[in-house]
Design a protein around this motif. Structure first.
Motif, PDB file in Angstrom:
ATOM      1  N   ASN A  50      13.498  50.280 -85.122  1.00 14.40           N
ATOM      2  CA  ASN A  50      13.047  50.836 -83.858  1.00 14.40           C
ATOM      3  C   ASN A  50      13.790  50.123 -82.746  1.00 14.40           C
ATOM      4  N   GLY A  51      15.014  50.547 -82.504  1.00 11.60           N
ATOM      5  CA  GLY A  51      15.801  49.956 -81.437  1.00 11.60           C
ATOM      6  C   GLY A  51      15.205  50.232 -80.068  1.00 11.60           C
ATOM      7  N   MET A  52      14.526  51.376 -79.941  1.00 10.77           N
ATOM      8  CA  MET A  52      13.888  51.707 -78.662  1.00 10.77           C
ATOM      9  C   MET A  52      12.755  50.724 -78.361  1.00 10.77           C
ATOM     10  N   GLY A  53      11.984  50.371 -79.376  1.00 10.10           N
ATOM     11  CA  GLY A  53      10.902  49.405 -79.170  1.00 10.10           C
ATOM     12  C   GLY A  53      11.431  48.039 -78.772  1.00 10.10           C
ATOM     13  N   THR A  54      12.518  47.631 -79.411  1.00  8.27           N
ATOM     14  CA  THR A  54      13.121  46.345 -79.078  1.00  8.27           C
ATOM     15  C   THR A  54      13.710  46.377 -77.668  1.00  8.27           C
ATOM     16  N   ALA A  55      14.370  47.478 -77.320  1.00 10.41           N
ATOM     17  CA  ALA A  55      14.931  47.606 -75.973  1.00 10.41           C
ATOM     18  C   ALA A  55      13.824  47.609 -74.920  1.00 10.41           C
ATOM     19  N   ALA A  56      12.689  48.264 -75.240  1.00  6.56           N
ATOM     20  CA  ALA A  56      11.560  48.275 -74.313  1.00  6.56           C
ATOM     21  C   ALA A  56      11.008  46.865 -74.116  1.00  6.56           C
ATOM     22  N   LEU A  57      10.918  46.128 -75.202  1.00  4.42           N
ATOM     23  CA  LEU A  57      10.395  44.767 -75.089  1.00  4.42           C
ATOM     24  C   LEU A  57      11.321  43.874 -74.269  1.00  4.42           C
ATOM     25  N   VAL A  58      12.604  43.976 -74.505  1.00  8.81           N
ATOM     26  CA  VAL A  58      13.561  43.151 -73.747  1.00  8.81           C
ATOM     27  C   VAL A  58      13.539  43.521 -72.265  1.00  8.81           C
ATOM     28  N   CYS A  59      13.609  44.834 -71.985  1.00 14.78           N
ATOM     29  CA  CYS A  59      13.585  45.270 -70.575  1.00 14.78           C
ATOM     30  C   CYS A  59      12.264  44.905 -69.909  1.00 14.78           C
ATOM     31  N   GLY A  60      11.158  45.028 -70.647  1.00 17.22           N
ATOM     32  CA  GLY A  60       9.855  44.695 -70.085  1.00 17.22           C
ATOM     33  C   GLY A  60       9.713  43.228 -69.750  1.00 17.22           C
ATOM     34  N   ILE A  61      10.178  42.365 -70.641  1.00 19.02           N
ATOM     35  CA  ILE A  61      10.065  40.922 -70.389  1.00 19.02           C
ATOM     36  C   ILE A  61      10.948  40.512 -69.216  1.00 19.02           C
ATOM     37  N   ILE A  62      12.183  40.999 -69.204  1.00 14.92           N
ATOM     38  CA  ILE A  62      13.074  40.642 -68.092  1.00 14.92           C
ATOM     39  C   ILE A  62      12.553  41.239 -66.783  1.00 14.92           C
ATOM     40  N   GLY A  63      12.031  42.465 -66.843  1.00 14.39           N
ATOM     41  CA  GLY A  63      11.455  43.074 -65.639  1.00 14.39           C
ATOM     42  C   GLY A  63      10.238  42.320 -65.147  1.00 14.39           C
ATOM     43  N   LEU A  64       9.428  41.815 -66.075  1.00 10.78           N
ATOM     44  CA  LEU A  64       8.246  41.029 -65.695  1.00 10.78           C
ATOM     45  C   LEU A  64       8.656  39.727 -65.013  1.00 10.78           C
ATOM     46  N   VAL A  65       9.671  39.083 -65.549  1.00  6.58           N
ATOM     47  CA  VAL A  65      10.149  37.831 -64.930  1.00  6.58           C
ATOM     48  C   VAL A  65      10.735  38.127 -63.549  1.00  6.58           C
ATOM     49  N   CYS A  66      11.480  39.217 -63.433  1.00  6.70           N
ATOM     50  CA  CYS A  66      12.038  39.582 -62.125  1.00  6.70           C
ATOM     51  C   CYS A  66      10.932  39.979 -61.152  1.00  6.70           C
ATOM     52  N   GLY A  67       9.855  40.576 -61.662  1.00  4.36           N
ATOM     53  CA  GLY A  67       8.746  40.969 -60.793  1.00  4.36           C
ATOM     54  C   GLY A  67       7.976  39.775 -60.269  1.00  4.36           C
ATOM     55  N   ILE A  68       7.890  38.733 -61.067  1.00  3.12           N
ATOM     56  CA  ILE A  68       7.167  37.534 -60.626  1.00  3.12           C
ATOM     57  C   ILE A  68       7.958  36.824 -59.520  1.00  3.12           C
ATOM     58  N   THR A  69       9.280  36.803 -59.645  1.00  5.39           N
ATOM     59  CA  THR A  69      10.096  36.235 -58.574  1.00  5.39           C
ATOM     60  C   THR A  69      10.284  37.321 -57.524  1.00  5.39           C
ATOM     61  N   TYR A  70       9.770  37.109 -56.377  1.00  2.00           N
ATOM     62  CA  TYR A  70       9.640  38.150 -55.354  1.00  2.00           C
ATOM     63  C   TYR A  70      10.970  38.764 -54.949  1.00  2.00           C
ATOM     64  N   PHE A  71      12.010  37.956 -54.813  1.00  2.00           N
ATOM     65  CA  PHE A  71      13.253  38.474 -54.260  1.00  2.00           C
ATOM     66  C   PHE A  71      14.043  39.321 -55.259  1.00  2.00           C
ATOM     67  N   LEU A  72      13.613  39.437 -56.516  1.00  2.50           N
ATOM     68  CA  LEU A  72      14.266  40.294 -57.511  1.00  2.50           C
ATOM     69  C   LEU A  72      13.437  41.537 -57.814  1.00  2.50           C
ATOM     70  N   TRP A  73      12.638  41.982 -56.845  1.00  2.00           N
ATOM     71  CA  TRP A  73      11.716  43.080 -57.114  1.00  2.00           C
ATOM     72  C   TRP A  73      12.433  44.395 -57.405  1.00  2.00           C
ATOM     73  N   VAL A  74      13.649  44.573 -56.885  1.00  2.31           N
ATOM     74  CA  VAL A  74      14.399  45.806 -57.156  1.00  2.31           C
ATOM     75  C   VAL A  74      14.750  45.896 -58.641  1.00  2.31           C
ATOM     76  N   PHE A  75      15.190  44.782 -59.210  1.00  5.07           N
ATOM     77  CA  PHE A  75      15.504  44.760 -60.634  1.00  5.07           C
ATOM     78  C   PHE A  75      14.251  44.961 -61.479  1.00  5.07           C
ATOM     79  N   ALA A  76      13.134  44.433 -60.988  1.00  2.00           N
ATOM     80  CA  ALA A  76      11.880  44.586 -61.718  1.00  2.00           C
ATOM     81  C   ALA A  76      11.473  46.052 -61.802  1.00  2.00           C
ATOM     82  N   VAL A  77      11.659  46.778 -60.736  1.00  4.75           N
ATOM     83  CA  VAL A  77      11.293  48.196 -60.733  1.00  4.75           C
ATOM     84  C   VAL A  77      12.221  48.986 -61.659  1.00  4.75           C
ATOM     85  N   ILE A  78      13.513  48.713 -61.590  1.00  7.18           N
ATOM     86  CA  ILE A  78      14.468  49.430 -62.440  1.00  7.18           C
ATOM     87  C   ILE A  78      14.208  49.126 -63.919  1.00  7.18           C
ATOM     88  N   LEU A  79      14.071  47.846 -64.246  1.00  5.77           N
ATOM     89  CA  LEU A  79      13.823  47.471 -65.634  1.00  5.77           C
ATOM     90  C   LEU A  79      12.446  47.928 -66.105  1.00  5.77           C
TER      91      LEU A  79
END
Length: 137
Positions: free
Chosen positions: A53-82
């Motif tokens: 399930n490459g889609m599941g793995t890709a979702a997990l990677v994008c979700g974790i990186i997006g979550l980290v970007c969302g916590i850091t306020y100045f990377l909110w654009v990347f958080a929304v895209i990811l």
């Protein structure tokens, strides 16, 4: 004096046959080698395809990186895209897992949740910033 035969040591040169001249392949005794392969029965197939399930793995990677970007306020654009990518990949991965085409539906679910949270956290930051600016001005 009587001549005695020496006792053979741990290495007996006659045990392995006569040495071969250089440049010729070694000769092995008859019957040596690999055993025969088992017979193939009619209708027998090979090994089944491994579920991935490459889609599941890709979702997990994008979700974790997006979550980290969302916590850091100045990377909110990347958080929304990811986060959007994680939601899409997670939904497709969960669909494949429910149809039995993939085996790791848990990582697709985790990626979906991380993508949603990664998008919500910057939205909360922006609403808090807007409320703070309204109270000041």
């Amino acid at each position: 004096m009587s001549a005695t035969n020496p006792q053979p040591g741990p290495y007996d040169p006659n045990q392995y046959g006569t040495p071969q001249p250089p440049g010729q392949p070694p000769q092995y005794p008859a019957g040596a080698g690999y055993p025969a392969a088992p017979p193939v029965y009619p209708g027998a197939t090979g090994m089944p395809m491994q579920q991935s399930n490459g889609m599941g793995t890709a979702a997990l990677v994008c979700g974790i990186i997006g979550l980290v970007c969302g916590i850091t306020y100045f990377l909110w654009v990347f958080a929304v895209i990811l986060g959007i990518l994680a939601i899409i990949f997670g939904a497709v991965g969960k669909g494949k897992a429910s149809r039995g085409e993939a085996g790791n539906g848990g990582s697709a679910t985790a990626g979906l949740v991380c993508g949603i949270v990664g998008m919500v956290v910057p939205a909360i930051y922006l609403m808090a910033l807007d409320a703070a600016l309204d109270s000041i001005f």
